[in-house]
Design an enzyme around this catalytic site. Structure first.
Site, PDB file in Angstrom:
ATOM      1  CB  CYS A 246      -0.901   0.004   1.229  1.00  5.25           C
ATOM      2  SG  CYS A 246       0.023   0.122   2.748  1.00  5.25           S
TER       3      CYS A 246
ATOM      4  CB  CYS B  11       1.205   5.736   6.632  1.00  9.24           C
ATOM      5  SG  CYS B  11      -0.055   5.945   5.387  1.00  9.24           S
TER       6      CYS B  11
ATOM      7  CD  GLU C  91      -3.010   2.991  12.458  1.00  6.59           C
ATOM      8  OE1 GLU C  91      -2.810   2.083  11.623  1.00  6.59           O
ATOM      9  OE2 GLU C  91      -4.064   3.672  12.491  1.00  6.59           O
TER      10      GLU C  91
ATOM     11  CB  THR D 279      -5.423   3.459   9.143  1.00  7.49           C
ATOM     12  OG1 THR D 279      -4.326   2.654   9.535  1.00  7.49           O
ATOM     13  CG2 THR D 279      -5.166   4.899   9.460  1.00  7.49           C
TER      14      THR D 279
ATOM     15  CB  CYS E 102      -6.436   3.142   5.228  1.00 15.26           C
ATOM     16  SG  CYS E 102      -5.562   2.994   3.698  1.00 15.26           S
TER      17      CYS E 102
ATOM     18  CB  SER F 154       3.472  -6.493   4.178  1.00 14.48           C
ATOM     19  OG  SER F 154       2.787  -7.685   4.432  1.00 14.48           O
TER      20      SER F 154
HETATM   21  S1  SF4 Z   1      -2.969   3.801   6.490  1.00 13.96           S
HETATM   22 FE1  SF4 Z   1      -1.997   1.817   6.722  1.00 13.96          FE
HETATM   23  S2  SF4 Z   1      -2.962   0.535   5.108  1.00 13.96           S
HETATM   24 FE2  SF4 Z   1      -3.415   2.686   4.614  1.00 13.96          FE
HETATM   25  S3  SF4 Z   1      -1.800   3.328   3.217  1.00 13.96           S
HETATM   26 FE3  SF4 Z   1      -1.125   3.893   5.282  1.00 13.96          FE
HETATM   27  S4  SF4 Z   1       0.079   2.141   5.979  1.00 13.96           S
HETATM   28 FE4  SF4 Z   1      -1.115   1.432   4.217  1.00 13.96          FE
END
Ligand code: SF4
Length: 576
Positions: free
Chosen positions: A12, A95, A125, A161, A189, A261
């Site tokens: 991703c 991210c 996270e 997310t 997400c 991943s």
């Molecule tokens: S929030 Fe998590 S799943 Fe979405 S793009 Fe970022 S790392 Fe990837």
């Protein structure tokens, strides 16, 4: 066989960004380098990082040195400060979608809001998000837990997310009914959802689905389940060795997808292996045409033919009659240099083109002898053209041979740029210059008239087309080049910007050819040779629109554009 790779297969955006950041840091930042926690949950990537001397640390030491990379999940602000305080140079690859949630929590925490975080309390996270609530965070995993929370005067609700959408909808519904003053935010997400929708729609149109990714990765397992539920033959593999090719190679169509991943180079390995297995089945009048094509490509014989074609086209553009020996010199030079460079750069091919790397590993002595013989014969032919062409070719051969080798000993220079290949963009520039010399300048140099005004458009065409071809491959090979630390133009400028430059260059070349013919600078071949850059432009568009996928067929077509120049020139010579 038709092979489809799902648009959403693989990293991703957040994971790709984190992996690229670590690889870029490993090639340029202050060493030692480590990650704070495992970068992603993929054994191949973690092994690769370990191999590059990038361990993961789980505790913050009192004193640290070098660079630490924060992974895509992010960390609480106090951890970031502690890492800096310990003396690390911190590279944050959190991210952007996670950063957005951190900011929402932080902004509201400053105004006194409580933050209800719906997520897995042990997930990195969530631990990071909770850190931004400044003591007002409440992590909850179930609806029951949400209901047991005290009623707050002011509160916001956010989700991890990767949270389940249906569950979060239930939480939002409960909040709107019982605490309508709570502010809710859509923070899930859509990457996982899109990936699942994608495989459902692709599976309808193929005979089998190959899902690539960790056996214990939740999102990969779910993809395999969905493919099986669609009733299609499904393979869930971690690497290509697990794939039973005997059950695949006779099929008409196969789709490949991968978890968030799974790195590109593993997906590409699977794609190339299926492509090779299915090609071995193809026969034309009993002849295994695809297998022969692959051998010609892998041994660089096809590329050598392309060099001869381009030298011939440049000769016709310049009105040169004695094109045969210079074209043969161009062919032999390109053959030997490309074989030598593949032999000394197997590490990048391991990621970008594992089949080619295996081919070179298996046949290294035969290929080295072939390259030596080709290079030697090329020099002899150049000598037959005169001392100056011989000296030029000899110098270029020495430069080509030294490309992957250290030219400054370690004891004399401790810096990064010990080899020509270490210089950013050097691969493309050197290949372009070398091809320009052997295909456009050498025929002119050895002709009766020497260099004329027509040499310039011919040189621009040769350099422009070879530059475009090399850059195109650099775009395809970005992940492998990053791993081995090769700074190509797409890595320096970004793939989108590079593709834009490439397209503009091809348009310019396509316009330059007929215009030069019109002005009498080159022969009338320019009126039809514009098809040649236009062909590569078309391939570029087809690749961007995913009508052609990276693999053997695309590479064959890209090399064929160089052969096309000779075919068009021959057609023009015969009929005009
Ligand atoms: S929030 Fe998590 S799943 Fe979405 S793009 Fe970022 S790392 Fe990837």
């Amino acid at each position: 066989m038709k092979i489809i790779i799902a648009r959403t297969a693989g990293f991703c955006m957040g994971v790709r960004r984190a992996v690229d950041t670590v690889l870029d840091a490993s090639n340029g930042k202050k060493r030692p380098i480590c990650t704070y926690g495992p970068l992603i949950h993929n054994p191949q990537v973690l092994d690769l990082l370990k191999g590059k001397g990038i361990p993961a640390i789980s505790d913050i030491p009192e004193k640290g040195e070098g660079t630490v990379v924060i992974r895509a999940h992010g960390v609480p602000p106090e951890s970031k400060e502690a890492l800096k305080g310990a003396g690390f140079s911190v590279v944050d690859s959190t991210c952007p979608r996670v950063i957005k949630v951190q900011r929402i929590i932080h902004r509201h925490a400053k105004k006194g809001y409580h933050a209800i975080i719906i997520g897995d309390r042990d997930h990195p996270e969530v631990i990071g998000l909770n850190g931004y609530a400044h003591g007002r965070g409440h992590v909850v995993e179930t609806l029951d837990e949400v209901k047991k929370l005290p009623a707050f005067e002011n509160a916001i609700i956010v989700a991890q997310t990767t949270q389940n959408v249906a569950f979060y909808d239930d939480v939002k519904k409960w909040a709107s009914q019982t605490h309508p003053h709570y502010l809710t935010f859509d923070t899930i997400c859509d990457s996982t959802e899109k990936r699942q929708a994608d495989i459902l729609s692709i599976a309808k149109n193929v005979d089998a689905v190959v899902v690539v990714g960790g056996k214990n990765s939740g999102n990969t397992q779910r993809l395999a389940e969905l493919a099986r539920e669609s009733g299609k033959l499904t393979f869930h593999i971690e690497d290509v060795e697990e794939l039973d090719m005997n059950r695949i190679k006779h099929l008409d169509s196969v789709a490949i997808t991968a978890g968030a991943s799974t790195p590109n180079w593993i997906i590409s390995k699977v794609y190339r292996a299926i492509e090779t297995a299915s090609a071995s089945q193809e026969r034309l009048f009993g002849i295994p045409v695809a297998v022969i094509k692959m051998a010609l490509m892998r041994s660089n014989v096809y590329l050598a033919l392309a060099a001869a074609s381009l030298a011939y086209a440049c000769s016709v553009l310049q009105g040169i009659q004695n094109w045969l020996v210079p074209s043969a010199v161009a062919m032999l030079y390109v053959l030997s240099m490309h074989i030598f460079n593949h032999l000394t750069a197997i590490s990048a091919d391991r990621y970008n083109d594992p089949e080619r790397a295996d081919f070179y590993d298996r046949n290294k002595w035969a290929l080295a002898s072939f390259a030596f013989a080709g290079g030697g014969l090329g020099l002899l032919l150049a000598y037959s053209l005169g001392t100056f062409p011989f000296v030029v070719l000899l110098l270029m051969s020495l430069a080509g041979l030294s490309y992957n080798l250290p030219i400054i000993p370690n004891r004399l220079f401790k810096g990064k740029y010990k080899r020509l290949r270490d210089v950013p963009g050097s691969k493309t520039v050197l290949i372009t210059a070398a091809w320009g010399v052997v295909t456009a300048l050498l025929p002119a140099l050895t002709s009766r008239h020497g260099f004329t005004i027509s040499t310039l458009p011919a040189l621009l065409l040769a350099c422009g087309m070879v530059f475009s071809r090399t850059i195109f491959f650099d775009i395809l090979d970005m992940q492998g080049d990053r791993i081995v630390g090769q700074e190509t133009f797409p890595i320096i400028l970004g793939d989108k910007k590079t593709a834009k430059i490439l397209k503009n260059l091809l348009i310019t070349l396509a316009l330059m050819l007929p215009l030069s013919s019109l002005l009498g600078l080159i022969s009338g071949l320019g009126y039809i040779l514009w098809i040649y850059p236009a062909f590569l432009f078309g391939l570029m568009i087809a690749y961007q629109k995913r009508l052609i996928l990276p693999g053997f067929q695309l590479e064959f077509l890209v090399e064929s554009q160089l052969v096309l120049s000779g075919v068009i020139a021959l057609f023009w010579s015969l009929f005009f």
